[in-house]
Design a protein around this motif. Structure first.
Motif, PDB file in Angstrom:
ATOM      1  N   TYR A 146       0.932   2.990   3.449  1.00 21.76           N
ATOM      2  CA  TYR A 146       1.894   2.436   4.402  1.00 21.76           C
ATOM      3  C   TYR A 146       3.265   3.076   4.191  1.00 21.76           C
ATOM      4  CZ  TYR A 146       5.619  -0.367   6.209  1.00 21.76           C
ATOM      5  OH  TYR A 146       6.775  -0.731   6.833  1.00 21.76           O
ATOM      6  N   TRP A 147       3.722   3.121   2.935  1.00 24.92           N
ATOM      7  CA  TRP A 147       5.062   3.631   2.649  1.00 24.92           C
ATOM      8  C   TRP A 147       5.161   5.119   2.949  1.00 24.92           C
ATOM      9  CZ3 TRP A 147       8.857   0.459   2.744  1.00 24.92           C
ATOM     10  CH2 TRP A 147       8.641  -0.873   2.418  1.00 24.92           C
ATOM     11  N   ALA A 148       4.094   5.853   2.759  1.00 28.63           N
ATOM     12  CA  ALA A 148       4.099   7.278   3.112  1.00 28.63           C
ATOM     13  C   ALA A 148       4.224   7.445   4.624  1.00 28.63           C
ATOM     14  CB  ALA A 148       2.830   7.956   2.609  1.00 28.63           C
ATOM     15  N   SER A 149       3.458   6.675   5.370  1.00 31.35           N
ATOM     16  CA  SER A 149       3.529   6.774   6.832  1.00 31.35           C
ATOM     17  C   SER A 149       4.866   6.253   7.346  1.00 31.35           C
ATOM     18  CB  SER A 149       2.372   6.037   7.488  1.00 31.35           C
ATOM     19  OG  SER A 149       2.422   4.659   7.191  1.00 31.35           O
ATOM     20  N   TYR A 150       5.391   5.205   6.718  1.00 31.86           N
ATOM     21  CA  TYR A 150       6.691   4.675   7.147  1.00 31.86           C
ATOM     22  C   TYR A 150       7.795   5.701   6.889  1.00 31.86           C
ATOM     23  CZ  TYR A 150      10.873   1.977   7.733  1.00 31.86           C
ATOM     24  OH  TYR A 150      12.111   1.566   8.151  1.00 31.86           O
ATOM     25  N   GLY A 151       7.709   6.441   5.801  1.00 31.35           N
ATOM     26  CA  GLY A 151       8.695   7.483   5.528  1.00 31.35           C
ATOM     27  C   GLY A 151       8.749   8.528   6.626  1.00 31.35           C
ATOM     28  N   ILE A 152       7.591   8.895   7.142  1.00 26.89           N
ATOM     29  CA  ILE A 152       7.523   9.856   8.248  1.00 26.89           C
ATOM     30  C   ILE A 152       8.158   9.265   9.496  1.00 26.89           C
ATOM     31  CG2 ILE A 152       5.943  11.109   9.787  1.00 26.89           C
ATOM     32  CD1 ILE A 152       4.012  11.202   7.292  1.00 26.89           C
ATOM     33  N   VAL A 153       7.794   8.027   9.811  1.00 24.63           N
ATOM     34  CA  VAL A 153       8.353   7.353  10.984  1.00 24.63           C
ATOM     35  C   VAL A 153       9.868   7.210  10.840  1.00 24.63           C
ATOM     36  CG1 VAL A 153       8.406   5.166  12.251  1.00 24.63           C
ATOM     37  CG2 VAL A 153       6.222   6.151  11.558  1.00 24.63           C
ATOM     38  N   ARG A 194       0.815  -1.217   0.000  1.00 26.69           N
ATOM     39  CA  ARG A 194       0.000   0.000   0.000  1.00 26.69           C
ATOM     40  C   ARG A 194       0.851   1.270   0.000  1.00 26.69           C
ATOM     41  NH1 ARG A 194      -4.460  -1.464   4.598  1.00 26.69           N
ATOM     42  NH2 ARG A 194      -4.925  -3.554   3.831  1.00 26.69           N
ATOM     43  N   LYS A 195       0.469   2.230  -0.804  1.00 22.50           N
ATOM     44  CA  LYS A 195       1.165   3.520  -0.837  1.00 22.50           C
ATOM     45  C   LYS A 195       1.041   4.241   0.504  1.00 22.50           C
ATOM     46  CE  LYS A 195       0.638   4.307  -5.767  1.00 22.50           C
ATOM     47  NZ  LYS A 195       0.022   5.136  -6.804  1.00 22.50           N
TER      48      LYS A 195
END
Length: 119
Positions: A32-39, A29-30
């Motif tokens: 997920y990767w957007a939120s993971y980038g922030i984390v 999922r896009k």
């Protein structure tokens, strides 16, 4: 087991759990990767400070030796597994309706205003 081996095993277990065991498919999922980038940004900042201050120290025989600033790359691997599994289990349990009945405690203010006791 070295930090490198444990971190790589954590990634493998996380991918298998996500795609084939729990089938949450967060890794596809896009969002997920957007939120993971922030984390990841905040993980790098925090971990950099902690390793620079000497809070965490690593034996050179337990890591690859590749570093991002002062922190070993294995910390990024470990963080990926930790964050991904936290989100994955959250989704998995949520799909199963864990705690469909509210637990004991005060009713949230919004629910009180709406006259609902089940929130």
């Amino acid at each position: 087991m070295t930090h490198t081996e444990a971190s790589l095993l954590g990634i493998a277990v996380t991918v298998v759990l996500d795609l084939w065991v729990l089938r949450t498919r967060l890794l596809t999922r896009k969002a997920y990767w957007a939120s993971y980038g922030i984390v990841l940004f905040f993980q790098l900042v925090t971990n950099e400070w902690l390793t620079w201050q000497g809070v965490f120290q690593y034996g050179e025989d337990a890591i690859l030796g590749w570093r991002i600033g002062h922190q070993p790359v294995e910390d990024v691997f470990f963080g990926f597994s930790l964050v991904t599994q936290s989100m994955m289990w959250w989704v998995w349990w949520g799909r199963r309706g864990v705690q469909p009945e509210p637990g004991p405690g005060p009713v949230p203010a919004v629910a009180r205003l709406l006259g609902r006791r089940d929130a």
